[in-house]
Design a protein around this motif. Structure first.
Motif, PDB file in Angstrom:
ATOM      1  N   THR A  23       0.852  -1.006  -0.096  1.00  0.00           N
ATOM      2  CA  THR A  23       0.019   0.048  -0.127  1.00  0.00           C
ATOM      3  C   THR A  23       0.912   1.123  -0.102  1.00  0.00           C
ATOM      4  N   PHE A  24       0.408   2.178  -0.823  1.00  0.00           N
ATOM      5  CA  PHE A  24       1.016   3.588  -0.937  1.00  0.00           C
ATOM      6  C   PHE A  24       0.197   4.509   0.060  1.00  0.00           C
ATOM      7  N   TYR A  25       0.871   5.205   0.947  1.00  0.00           N
ATOM      8  CA  TYR A  25       0.682   6.267   1.715  1.00  0.00           C
ATOM      9  C   TYR A  25       1.055   7.541   1.467  1.00  0.00           C
ATOM     10  N   ILE A  26      -0.036   8.575   1.278  1.00  0.00           N
ATOM     11  CA  ILE A  26       0.222   9.873   0.887  1.00  0.00           C
ATOM     12  C   ILE A  26      -0.280  10.524   2.414  1.00  0.00           C
ATOM     13  N   TRP A  27       0.909  11.165   2.976  1.00  0.00           N
ATOM     14  CA  TRP A  27       0.610  12.057   4.271  1.00  0.00           C
ATOM     15  C   TRP A  27       0.688  13.354   3.979  1.00  0.00           C
ATOM     16  N   HIS A  28      -0.066  14.302   4.228  1.00  0.00           N
ATOM     17  CA  HIS A  28      -0.354  15.610   3.813  1.00  0.00           C
ATOM     18  C   HIS A  28      -0.958  16.404   5.009  1.00  0.00           C
ATOM     19  N   ASP A  29      -0.100  17.091   5.840  1.00  0.00           N
ATOM     20  CA  ASP A  29      -0.588  17.903   7.067  1.00  0.00           C
ATOM     21  C   ASP A  29      -1.566  16.972   7.909  1.00  0.00           C
ATOM     22  N   ASN A  30      -2.513  16.761   8.045  1.00  0.00           N
ATOM     23  CA  ASN A  30      -3.379  15.988   8.917  1.00  0.00           C
ATOM     24  C   ASN A  30      -4.309  15.141   8.160  1.00  0.00           C
ATOM     25  N   LEU A  31      -3.875  14.771   6.933  1.00  0.00           N
ATOM     26  CA  LEU A  31      -4.675  13.566   5.912  1.00  0.00           C
ATOM     27  C   LEU A  31      -3.541  12.711   5.680  1.00  0.00           C
ATOM     28  N   MET A  32      -4.142  11.342   5.834  1.00  0.00           N
ATOM     29  CA  MET A  32      -3.504  10.485   5.244  1.00  0.00           C
ATOM     30  C   MET A  32      -4.441   9.617   4.140  1.00  0.00           C
ATOM     31  N   LEU A  33      -4.026   9.274   2.986  1.00  0.00           N
ATOM     32  CA  LEU A  33      -4.626   8.590   2.185  1.00  0.00           C
ATOM     33  C   LEU A  33      -3.773   7.408   1.843  1.00  0.00           C
ATOM     34  N   ASP A  74     -15.936  12.310  -0.963  1.00  0.00           N
ATOM     35  CA  ASP A  74     -16.002  13.327   0.132  1.00  0.00           C
ATOM     36  C   ASP A  74     -14.801  13.917   0.436  1.00  0.00           C
ATOM     37  N   ILE A  75     -13.676  13.576   0.004  1.00  0.00           N
ATOM     38  CA  ILE A  75     -12.132  14.029   0.300  1.00  0.00           C
ATOM     39  C   ILE A  75     -11.651  14.685  -0.767  1.00  0.00           C
ATOM     40  N   SER A  76     -11.092  16.007  -0.833  1.00  0.00           N
ATOM     41  CA  SER A  76     -10.307  16.643  -1.563  1.00  0.00           C
ATOM     42  C   SER A  76      -9.442  17.559  -0.964  1.00  0.00           C
ATOM     43  N   PHE A  77      -8.220  17.557  -1.929  1.00  0.00           N
ATOM     44  CA  PHE A  77      -7.193  18.699  -1.274  1.00  0.00           C
ATOM     45  C   PHE A  77      -7.502  19.962  -1.871  1.00  0.00           C
ATOM     46  N   ALA A  78      -7.121  20.964  -1.453  1.00  0.00           N
ATOM     47  CA  ALA A  78      -6.946  22.299  -1.825  1.00  0.00           C
ATOM     48  C   ALA A  78      -5.534  22.823  -1.777  1.00  0.00           C
ATOM     49  N   PHE A  79      -4.721  22.801  -2.752  1.00  0.00           N
ATOM     50  CA  PHE A  79      -3.339  23.083  -2.793  1.00  0.00           C
ATOM     51  C   PHE A  79      -3.113  24.565  -3.429  1.00  0.00           C
ATOM     52  N   ALA A  80      -2.461  25.280  -2.475  1.00  0.00           N
ATOM     53  CA  ALA A  80      -1.636  26.385  -3.366  1.00  0.00           C
ATOM     54  C   ALA A  80      -0.845  25.971  -4.311  1.00  0.00           C
ATOM     55  N   GLU A  81      -0.336  26.958  -5.162  1.00  0.00           N
ATOM     56  CA  GLU A  81       0.560  26.500  -6.077  1.00  0.00           C
ATOM     57  C   GLU A  81       1.900  25.668  -5.914  1.00  0.00           C
TER      58      GLU A  81
END
Length: 105
Positions: A23-33, A74-81
């Motif tokens: 399994t691949f995990y993406i950790w970004h701030d307080n989210l983990m996918l 129900d889950i989306s990222f909102a990224f600055a550039e």
């Protein structure tokens, strides 16, 4: 229990891979996918096909962000550039490092 190997870290994005279940995990701030290998590759293709300038929207506070939908509706990222570019770079690096580790085995 998963034993994760960190494949990439760029800005606030960390990408790891479980040695056992793959399994691949993406950790970004307080989210983990979490993604299967196939889903992770598909996510990378979608991410790399997006152009920030074409898809960005003004957010409260005046900052422009791109909304990146995930495989979960129900889950989306909102990224600055800058965050967007770092996330893409982290995913590309993670796939490269996974290939390197496979060659070393």
């Amino acid at each position: 229990m998963c034993i994760n190997k960190i494949l990439s870290q760029k800005g606030q994005t960390i990408i790891s891979n479980c040695i056992g279940c793959k399994t691949f995990y993406i950790w970004h701030d307080n989210l983990m996918l979490s993604f299967s290998e196939e889903a992770f590759s598909s996510f990378k293709e979608v991410l790399n096909s997006l152009c920030f300038e074409d898809r960005c929207l003004p957010f409260p506070g005046g900052e422009e962000r791109i909304i990146l939908h995930t495989p979960h509706d129900d889950i989306s990222f909102a990224f600055a550039e800058e965050e967007f570019e770092l996330c893409k770079a982290a995913i590309d690096e993670a796939i490269f490092m996974k290939e390197v580790y496979e060659l070393m085995q």
